[in-house]
Enzyme design. Structure first.
Site, PDB file in Angstrom:
ATOM      1  CG  HIS A  89      -6.868  -0.193  -2.077  1.00 37.52           C
ATOM      2  ND1 HIS A  89      -6.273  -1.432  -2.114  1.00 37.52           N
ATOM      3  CD2 HIS A  89      -6.625   0.294  -0.831  1.00 37.52           C
ATOM      4  CE1 HIS A  89      -5.698  -1.673  -0.946  1.00 37.52           C
ATOM      5  NE2 HIS A  89      -5.890  -0.635  -0.156  1.00 37.52           N
ATOM      6  CD  GLU A  90      -7.840   4.196   0.538  1.00 36.43           C
ATOM      7  OE1 GLU A  90      -8.432   4.123   1.628  1.00 36.43           O
ATOM      8  OE2 GLU A  90      -6.671   3.833   0.380  1.00 36.43           O
ATOM      9  CG  HIS A 114      -9.974  -0.421   2.990  1.00 33.08           C
ATOM     10  ND1 HIS A 114      -9.541  -1.605   3.523  1.00 33.08           N
ATOM     11  CD2 HIS A 114      -8.967   0.018   2.206  1.00 33.08           C
ATOM     12  CE1 HIS A 114      -8.332  -1.876   3.097  1.00 33.08           C
ATOM     13  NE2 HIS A 114      -7.957  -0.895   2.285  1.00 33.08           N
ATOM     14  CG  HIS A 117      -4.391  -4.533   3.149  1.00 31.09           C
ATOM     15  ND1 HIS A 117      -3.638  -3.666   3.903  1.00 31.09           N
ATOM     16  CD2 HIS A 117      -4.866  -3.800   2.115  1.00 31.09           C
ATOM     17  CE1 HIS A 117      -3.658  -2.468   3.343  1.00 31.09           C
ATOM     18  NE2 HIS A 117      -4.400  -2.530   2.256  1.00 31.09           N
TER      19      HIS A 117
END
Length: 1008
Positions: free
Chosen positions: A236-237, A240, A246
């Site tokens: 997930h990180e 980014h 999101h």
């Protein structure tokens, strides 16, 4: 590219607007942060995402951003709570954003203060929308598709550095997450060499935190804070870093999800704001419920089971699941490929062997085709590529249709060859662990195309001044039956330095199964540096020449994660003048230090040596006093005694007198006693004050006693006697792998919990974690107790007690990785014989749980650990309690008076109630098989009492003692209560009853 998918393009739009957006997913996970001195030692001056002026939702903004940033403020901010922020699956606390009324107030106030270029429209119910005026909006917000493309990582290549405060397991998991992105997209992560822009994995106070997209002009942090080190969270990180925001903030989200604001924690409403349509472009991509970038249904919820984001129902009336953190979705993959313009043809190959071919092979490839294959194997391995078919259009310099093979990770890596026509190329080999293959066609010629196979070869000769070596298939488990030999050579007049980042090889004291062997030279006959296995990282290694030989071997059984190591050239700092040291010079990686022989200590200049107290003692017994004994010891003394006994002896130390400055802290004057001769050997104790220490016995045949005094208060000191005694376990631990237990004239080997003794009675092997327990009481421990439980473990315990008794579980110690929903490591307890039985509890954390009691005589436990955080585990006592609710069926069942029936008499002072329940229309029948209860005329001492109902207010069927009732007993209804009472004196064998349910129409209670 005319448009960018909304989520990926959003960071470009935000950059055009803000210049500095940031994501801090500490918002997603509720973890605290413990800041230590170790964390202050980060040497890299990176851009810290935690140091933002304010946060709008997940976005970090500075003062410059506040002047030009627009938001859709659709919530009533006047209702924000003044309490500390946080939520059930994740908190906002790591940002330190517990300021009154929330950080978003600061944003709104700044926007109001700047004023120019804004319109403020009042709406109903006190809600406000802050937007740019029409005259400014067009100029201030250019389309994201063409504004700041430099925020995309050039060529999809993202250099990285992993900070020194992460464990080997964490490093392996970070690499697994990066390889996950590489496998499904054309993004490439490489260890940073001299690149200006790169990411740094670090541990920051904001928990899980990252900038969105490439910052440029130096390093930028991706923070993996406490308890964020999970595969899905890191994926997930990294999303980014690549450019994702999101999913739930896209402008059209209200068509797909409903935000339930009354369930949102006070002060967290602004996390659910959505972006303006003019800021992003979704490229027509559908809303992705399955995205790894989507919030969960209960994110920032007031309660675990209250939804804050409710997905709309699909055509089948089902609400899609959201908030998964396990893998990239199809939408994540598609949008990443669009942003980085990945070719439609080709793939990333990560297996140790594989094959690939041109599109349409062998029936011909289409014109104007562009394909890229990236082969990525374990560092330390090399790739061998063999073309099995080649049939391309042939042209001068292979201008039209061709295959290019490059020795590296991207299109600018060194060219190994450019091929066309029908001649098979020679076998190609990479110099490292990556290879790039590009295929282009621009002719209308029809040929078969090409086909190729590749294989990863571990080991080989390495002629480089720095690099990385990893076990095959790292960071996943190494493969069985592997043997890899590396021969490392650096520049002349240098040494080879080797440091380990991670190490996990099957444990054995003699490293007999899997191991890493390192030798100081160029071949297998060079001096041995060490055989290594287990889970402890080896110390830094330095060769005495410019060569180093390494061999990794795995057998066919247990496989572990393996190792990751860096090698580099090292200069011998102690040459040519012994480093200026008077006695001994010790080379360390990148430096050196002076040392003295036993009986000497370093002088103030840290190079010269002067006579000192202490020394080497080889007698079987003797006396050790402090300097000046029996007078006060002098200040500023450092004395080291090294006591060495013969092999198979242990040394005991007994203090006759003891008086040193200090108390429990022992900060000023103290004596340390260790097993071993070095300063980092096992510490038995650090002592000061006036309390005489207990007798101390060494583990082996040597002991180190170190005394230090400061420059102030002096006391009388101590006088101690040492003596040696033979110990069979002191030599090589008696040959035992785990524990050696001395017995009179012999010894026995013993394994820790979770291991079993090998047939040779010395070695220990990992045991299958399945236990069936039939004893009435005992101890249950997590594997490897009291040390940390291993990763990736599943253990079960099936407890069966005497029928009629209930199993009770009492926890003595408990420490399992914390998570609010116990999603990672946990212990599950079931009320029955399997995991299909009703659950009594799902446990984790460090709080000792309350005792758990089953409703019957069976209990099932299941312990699961994941691949990351390990804790001490648990120790629990299982026992039994009498009584309970029993279901009577047509098949007879047993009921015993106590758990140890047949072995011991029933316990004194017992009061037990059993409620026997039959199905509707059935009665309960009792058949006494054995009955021996203390006899008394009125059955006033020990007795069994029966009631025709569910409690003691029902009609009593009788009170029995002695030899019991002479015949069967029946209930009139569906329930029967059995009460058993004992006093505090005489006890007997007890009773054994068989019970069942039968149809019985009469009201008679005993058989006639």
């Amino acid at each position: 590219m005319k448009m960018l998918c909304w989520r990926l393009a959003l960071w470009l739009a935000a950059w055009a607007v803000c210049g500095k957006p940031s994501f801090c997913s500490a918002l997603d996970y509720d973890y605290t942060y413990d800041f230590t001195e170790e964390d202050k030692a980060e040497a890299i001056d990176y851009k810290d995402p935690c140091k933002a002026a304010v946060f709008w939702g997940d976005i970090a903004l500075d003062d410059e951003d506040l002047k030009i940033f627009q938001i859709d403020r659709t919530i009533d901010l006047t209702q924000h709570s003044n309490e500390r922020l946080g939520h059930n699956t994740g908190g906002f606390g790591e940002h330190g954003m517990s300021k009154k009324r929330g950080a978003l107030y600061q944003l709104i106030e700044r926007i109001r203060r700047f004023g120019s270029g804004f319109e403020q429209n009042n709406t109903s119910k006190g809600r406000t929308t802050v937007k740019f005026s029409g005259k400014n909006e067009k100029n201030r917000f250019p389309r994201a598709a063409t504004s700041r493309t430099e925020r995309i990582w050039p060529g999809g290549v993202i250099p990285y550095v992993i900070g020194g405060n992460f464990t080997g397991t964490q490093r392996a998991m970070f690499k697994q997450a990066m390889r996950h992105w590489e496998k499904y997209t054309c993004v490439t992560f490489i260890e940073r060499s001299d690149e200006e822009s790169y990411i740094v994995f670090t541990y920051r106070p904001c928990g899980c935190c990252s900038y969105v997209g490439r910052r440029g002009n130096g390093p930028q942090a991706i923070s993996i804070g406490k308890n964020c080190d999970k595969f899905g969270i890191v994926v997930h990180e990294l999303g980014h870093v690549i450019g994702f925001w999101h999913e739930h903030t896209r402008p059209d989200r209200d068509d797909h999800v409903t935000i339930i604001r009354e369930n949102i924690q006070p002060g967290q409403e602004y996390n659910f704001l959505k972006m303006e349509p003019g800021e992003v472009n979704s490229l027509g991509e559908p809303y992705d419920f399955d995205s790894i970038m989507h919030y969960a249904r209960n994110t920032f919820s007031r309660g675990m089971f209250l939804d804050t984001i409710l997905p709309s129902r699909d055509d089948n009336g089902i609400r899609p699941a959201i908030g998964q953190r396990t893998r990239l979705s199809k939408g994540d993959i598609a949008q990443a490929r669009k942003l980085y313009r990945c070719p439609a043809c080709g793939e990333t190959l990560q297996e140790s062997t594989g094959n690939f071919s041109s599109p349409g092979f062998p029936n011909g490839y289409p014109s104007y085709t562009h394909c890229i294959w990236r082969i990525s194997v374990t560092p330390g391995e090399k790739i061998v590529l063999n073309f099995t078919t080649m049939d391309l259009y042939k042209s001068s310099l292979c201008w039209y249709d061709y295959i290019e093979v490059r020795d590296g990770y991207w299109r600018k890596s060194p060219l190994l060859g450019r091929f066309c026509g029908d001649k098979l190329p020679e076998v190609l080999a990479s110099s490292d662990s990556r290879m790039w293959i590009e295929f282009r066609s621009s002719s209308n010629w029809v040929g078969k195309g090409f086909a190729a196979v590749y294989e990863a070869i571990c080991g080989g000769e390495i002629h480089k001044n720095e690099g990385q070596i990893q076990s095959p298939n790292y960071p996943d488990d190494y493969r069985p039956m592997k043997e890899c030999v590396w021969k490392i050579t650096v520049s002349e007049n240098y040494n080879v330095g080797l440091t380990f980042q991670a190490f996990e090889i099957e444990r054995h004291d003699n490293c007999a199964y899997d191991y890493l062997e390192i030798r100081d030279g160029m071949n297998e006959n060079s001096p041995l540096i060490g055989h290594f296995c287990g889970y402890d990282k080896p110390e830094d290694i330095r060769s005495t020449s410019n060569t180093l030989w390494m061999k990794f071997v795995s057998d066919g059984t247990v496989n572990k994660a393996g190792f990751a190591a860096n090698f580099f050239k090292e200069e011998m700092m102690c040459q040519p003048d012994n480093g200026g040291c008077e006695q001994r010079c010790v080379n360390t990686l990148g430096s050196y230090q002076c040392a003295c022989d036993p009986g000497y200590e370093l002088g103030p200049d840290k190079k010269s040596c002067e006579a000192a107290c202490g020394g080497l003692l080889t007698k079987l017994n003797g006396t050790i006093p402090t300097p000046g004994w029996p007078k006060e010891y002098p200040p500023n003394k450092n004395c080291v005694w090294q006591v060495v006994a013969p092999t198979q002896y242990r040394i005991s130390m007994k203090f006759e007198f003891f008086e040193l400055e200090g108390n429990e802290v022992c900060k000023y004057d103290y004596v340390e006693i260790r097993s071993g001769l070095s300063s980092d050997s096992k510490l038995h104790g650090k002592f000061c004050g006036t309390e005489v220490p207990e007798v101390i016995t060494s583990q082996y045949n040597n002991m180190r006693i170190e005394f230090r005094s400061d420059n102030t208060v002096s006391k009388k000191g101590f006088k101690a006697h040492f003596f040696s005694d033979k110990d069979e376990c002191s030599k090589d631990n008696g040959g035992c792998q785990h524990e050696c237990i001395n017995t009179v004239g012999s010894y026995v080997c013993q394994c820790r919990n979770g291991f079993v003794l090998h047939e040779n009675k010395h070695d220990c092997k990992e045991a299958e974690c399945e236990q069936k327990i039939h004893s009435p009481n005992g101890i249950i421990m997590s594997p490897n107790w009291p040390d940390k439980y291993p990763s990736r473990k599943e253990c079960t315990w099936e407890i069966s007690a005497t029928p009629g008794q209930r199993v009770k579980l009492t926890f003595n110690e408990f420490e399992i990785e914390q998570h609010q929903e116990c999603a990672y490591d946990h212990l599950e307890v079931f009320d029955g014989e399997s995991e299909k039985s009703p659950i009594l509890g799902r446990l984790c954390g460090s709080k000792i749980p309350e005792p758990l009691i089953a409703t019957g005589n069976k209990m099932f436990l299941r312990f699961i650990s994941d691949a990351s955080v390990q804790r001490k585990g648990f120790q629990a006592t299982h026992s039994t309690e009498c009584g309970g609710r029993l279901k009577a069926e047509t098949k007879p069942k047993d009921l015993y008076s106590h758990a140890q029936f047949g072995d011991n008499n029933y316990p004194v002072q017992a009061d037990c109630d059993w409620l026997l329940v039959a199905e509707r229309g059935y009665r309960v029948e009792l058949m006494f098989q054995t009955f021996e209860v203390e006899e008394e005329a009125d059955c006033g001492y020990d007795y069994v009492e029966l009631f025709d109902g569910h409690d003691k207010t029902a009609m009593r069927l009788g009170r029995f003692c002695g030899s019991g009732p002479p015949e069967e007993i029946y209930s009139a209804g569906e329930t029967l209560l059995l009460h058993f009472h004992t006093d505090d004196t005489i006890n007997k064998k007890g009773f054994h009853i068989r019970y069942r349910s039968i149809k019985y129409p009469d009201s008679v209670h005993t058989k006639k």
